[in-house]
Enzyme design. Structure first.
Site, PDB file in Angstrom:
ATOM      1  N   GLY A 148       0.818  -1.215   0.000  1.00  0.00           N
ATOM      2  CA  GLY A 148       0.000   0.000   0.000  1.00  0.00           C
ATOM      3  C   GLY A 148       0.845   1.256   0.000  1.00  0.00           C
ATOM      4  O   GLY A 148       2.074   1.215  -0.051  1.00  0.00           O
ATOM      5  N   GLN A 149       0.177   2.397   0.079  1.00  0.00           N
ATOM      6  CA  GLN A 149       0.877   3.690   0.034  1.00  0.00           C
ATOM      7  C   GLN A 149       1.881   3.828   1.178  1.00  0.00           C
ATOM      8  O   GLN A 149       3.056   4.133   0.956  1.00  0.00           O
ATOM      9  CB  GLN A 149      -0.138   4.834   0.113  1.00  0.00           C
ATOM     10  CG  GLN A 149      -1.073   4.940  -1.069  1.00  0.00           C
ATOM     11  CD  GLN A 149      -1.835   6.249  -1.042  1.00  0.00           C
ATOM     12  OE1 GLN A 149      -1.331   7.294  -1.429  1.00  0.00           O
ATOM     13  NE2 GLN A 149      -3.066   6.203  -0.552  1.00  0.00           N
ATOM     14  N   ASP A 161       2.507  -8.901   2.728  1.00  0.00           N
ATOM     15  CA  ASP A 161       1.286  -8.455   2.074  1.00  0.00           C
ATOM     16  C   ASP A 161       0.653  -9.669   1.415  1.00  0.00           C
ATOM     17  O   ASP A 161       1.323 -10.680   1.187  1.00  0.00           O
ATOM     18  CB  ASP A 161       1.590  -7.370   1.020  1.00  0.00           C
ATOM     19  CG  ASP A 161       0.369  -6.531   0.675  1.00  0.00           C
ATOM     20  OD1 ASP A 161       0.340  -5.339   1.046  1.00  0.00           O
ATOM     21  OD2 ASP A 161      -0.568  -7.053   0.038  1.00  0.00           O
ATOM     22  N   ASP A 188      -1.528 -13.705   6.289  1.00  0.00           N
ATOM     23  CA  ASP A 188      -2.950 -13.441   6.455  1.00  0.00           C
ATOM     24  C   ASP A 188      -3.178 -12.922   7.868  1.00  0.00           C
ATOM     25  O   ASP A 188      -3.170 -13.679   8.837  1.00  0.00           O
ATOM     26  CB  ASP A 188      -3.742 -14.727   6.218  1.00  0.00           C
ATOM     27  CG  ASP A 188      -5.248 -14.522   6.385  1.00  0.00           C
ATOM     28  OD1 ASP A 188      -5.676 -13.385   6.668  1.00  0.00           O
ATOM     29  OD2 ASP A 188      -5.993 -15.513   6.239  1.00  0.00           O
ATOM     30  N   THR A 199      -7.838   6.421  11.587  1.00  0.00           N
ATOM     31  CA  THR A 199      -8.385   7.418  10.669  1.00  0.00           C
ATOM     32  C   THR A 199      -9.157   8.539  11.363  1.00  0.00           C
ATOM     33  O   THR A 199      -9.695   8.360  12.459  1.00  0.00           O
ATOM     34  CB  THR A 199      -9.333   6.716   9.672  1.00  0.00           C
ATOM     35  OG1 THR A 199      -9.963   7.672   8.826  1.00  0.00           O
ATOM     36  CG2 THR A 199     -10.425   5.933  10.401  1.00  0.00           C
ATOM     37  N   ASP A 200      -9.253   9.668  10.669  1.00  0.00           N
ATOM     38  CA  ASP A 200     -10.080  10.791  11.113  1.00  0.00           C
ATOM     39  C   ASP A 200     -11.570  10.451  11.040  1.00  0.00           C
ATOM     40  O   ASP A 200     -12.403  11.122  11.657  1.00  0.00           O
ATOM     41  CB  ASP A 200      -9.806  12.032  10.267  1.00  0.00           C
ATOM     42  CG  ASP A 200     -10.094  11.834   8.786  1.00  0.00           C
ATOM     43  OD1 ASP A 200      -9.788  10.742   8.268  1.00  0.00           O
ATOM     44  OD2 ASP A 200     -10.601  12.761   8.134  1.00  0.00           O
ATOM     45  N   TYR A 258     -16.870   2.196   7.440  1.00  0.00           N
ATOM     46  CA  TYR A 258     -15.401   2.317   7.468  1.00  0.00           C
ATOM     47  C   TYR A 258     -14.942   2.871   8.813  1.00  0.00           C
ATOM     48  O   TYR A 258     -14.103   2.277   9.501  1.00  0.00           O
ATOM     49  CB  TYR A 258     -14.913   3.206   6.324  1.00  0.00           C
ATOM     50  CG  TYR A 258     -13.461   3.596   6.439  1.00  0.00           C
ATOM     51  CD1 TYR A 258     -12.454   2.644   6.335  1.00  0.00           C
ATOM     52  CD2 TYR A 258     -13.093   4.926   6.673  1.00  0.00           C
ATOM     53  CE1 TYR A 258     -11.113   2.998   6.460  1.00  0.00           C
ATOM     54  CE2 TYR A 258     -11.763   5.285   6.789  1.00  0.00           C
ATOM     55  CZ  TYR A 258     -10.778   4.325   6.687  1.00  0.00           C
ATOM     56  OH  TYR A 258      -9.455   4.682   6.811  1.00  0.00           O
ATOM     57  N   LYS A 262     -12.920   0.860  11.866  1.00  0.00           N
ATOM     58  CA  LYS A 262     -11.606   1.353  12.301  1.00  0.00           C
ATOM     59  C   LYS A 262     -11.616   1.676  13.801  1.00  0.00           C
ATOM     60  O   LYS A 262     -10.652   1.390  14.506  1.00  0.00           O
ATOM     61  CB  LYS A 262     -11.195   2.593  11.491  1.00  0.00           C
ATOM     62  CG  LYS A 262     -10.855   2.299  10.035  1.00  0.00           C
ATOM     63  CD  LYS A 262      -9.634   1.406   9.866  1.00  0.00           C
ATOM     64  CE  LYS A 262      -8.351   2.144  10.194  1.00  0.00           C
ATOM     65  NZ  LYS A 262      -7.155   1.276   9.941  1.00  0.00           N
ATOM     66  N   TRP A 307      -6.727  11.703   4.729  1.00  0.00           N
ATOM     67  CA  TRP A 307      -6.505  12.145   3.351  1.00  0.00           C
ATOM     68  C   TRP A 307      -5.121  11.733   2.825  1.00  0.00           C
ATOM     69  O   TRP A 307      -4.366  12.540   2.279  1.00  0.00           O
ATOM     70  CB  TRP A 307      -6.662  13.655   3.238  1.00  0.00           C
ATOM     71  CG  TRP A 307      -8.002  14.211   3.581  1.00  0.00           C
ATOM     72  CD1 TRP A 307      -8.967  13.626   4.356  1.00  0.00           C
ATOM     73  CD2 TRP A 307      -8.533  15.480   3.181  1.00  0.00           C
ATOM     74  NE1 TRP A 307     -10.071  14.447   4.458  1.00  0.00           N
ATOM     75  CE2 TRP A 307      -9.839  15.605   3.752  1.00  0.00           C
ATOM     76  CE3 TRP A 307      -8.045  16.537   2.427  1.00  0.00           C
ATOM     77  CZ2 TRP A 307     -10.642  16.725   3.558  1.00  0.00           C
ATOM     78  CZ3 TRP A 307      -8.836  17.654   2.231  1.00  0.00           C
ATOM     79  CH2 TRP A 307     -10.122  17.751   2.784  1.00  0.00           C
TER      80      TRP A 307
END
Length: 290
Positions: A10-11, A31, A40, A105-106, A129, A133, A154
């Site tokens: 991922g990023q 991954d 896994d 996450t926000d 989502y 989280k 973001w």
């Protein structure tokens, strides 16, 4: 130290590969994607075996189900990756007295206030989502393992699919575009988040268990973000602001989810770059790689 990275394709996983090259620690990248050691994370026994075989002391969990819209109709998968797997990783670290660094996450916030969100604020996610989280955060805390949870927002980079790359493509191919201006937050360059995680690891501040916020400095709307991406990319698309209602979505998104980073900066001694400075770096990377 032996450090396990999940979600390496991922990023953030890609950026962690970059920081690993500058480290004296031993990094192992996993991954489900081809080209990486397979792990896994929904399988607790598989994690235990990996941890034992490699004497893992830190796990950095970069894996997540991040498709906000699709999560509304795919709760089971989102919950398995964002909640169950997070708890599994925490359990495995608790058993060896290791540390889990986990990215959240926000979207755990409702986003209906107009001041930056602090870590101790009440959470009230608006969609699946954010709910999964948040459940993952609670699952980690419930294990009692040493953990550092980093809420971000973001996220973008030169890797994978993200808003920057989408806007570059759209503003290069279209004469005009509408982008929402009633959702406000702060873009986060994945390279900066990886640097922050590396700083915490390299300075051995792993005992500072808790939840922290990390995004770049500053505030903007998606409209502002798109305008700057267009300009820095040398495109001439006419971008106009619009309301979220013009783009119907299965899920309501937070209208204001700027994160207060005071706790992270004072605790770890991290300097956070301004969002447009980091965006310029990313767009240069994209240009250099084309």
């Amino acid at each position: 130290m032996n450090i396990l990275i999940t979600g390496a394709n991922g990023q953030l996983g890609h950026e962690m590969q970059r920081v690993a090259k500058e480290s004296n620690d031993n990094y192992i990248f996993t991954d489900v994607a081809e080209g990486y050691e397979n792990l896994d994370i929904t399988d607790l026994e598989a994690i235990r075996k990996m941890v034992k075989a490699n004497n893992i002391e830190i796990i950095v969990n970069c894996a997540a189900y991040t498709n906000v819209d699709r999560a509304e109709s795919d709760f089971d998968t989102a919950n398995l990756i964002n909640n169950t797997a997070a708890g599994n990783l925490a359990t495995a670290m608790k058993e060896v007295e290791g540390t889990l660094i986990h990215v959240s996450t926000d979207y755990v916030f409702q986003g209906d206030r107009n001041i930056p969100c602090r870590e101790d604020w009440p959470t009230n996610p608006l969609g699946v989502y954010g709910k999964t989280k948040l459940a993952g955060e609670k699952a980690i805390e419930a294990t009692g393992c040493q953990h550092i949870i980093l809420r971000t927002a973001w996220l973008y980079s030169q890797w994978g699919k993200n808003f920057v790359k989408t806007m570059q493509s759209l503003t290069a191919s279209k004469d005009s575009l509408k982008v929402v201006f009633d959702q406000v937050g702060t873009p986060t360059f994945a390279g900066d988040l990886a640097d922050a995680i590396a700083h915490i690891i390299n300075t051995r501040q792993l005992d500072k268990t808790g939840i922290y916020h990390f995004s770049n400095e500053g505030v903007c709307s998606w409209f502002d973000f798109a305008k700057i991406i267009c300009e820095l990319s040398g495109n001439t698309c006419d971008i106009q602001p619009c309301y979220s209602e013009e783009f119907p979505s299965p899920v309501k998104r937070p209208h204001f989810s700027v994160l207060d980073k005071s706790k992270l900066k004072s605790t770890f001694g991290i300097r956070v770059p301004y969002w447009t400075d980091s965006l310029k770096k990313c767009i240069k990377q994209l240009a250099d790689n084309n």
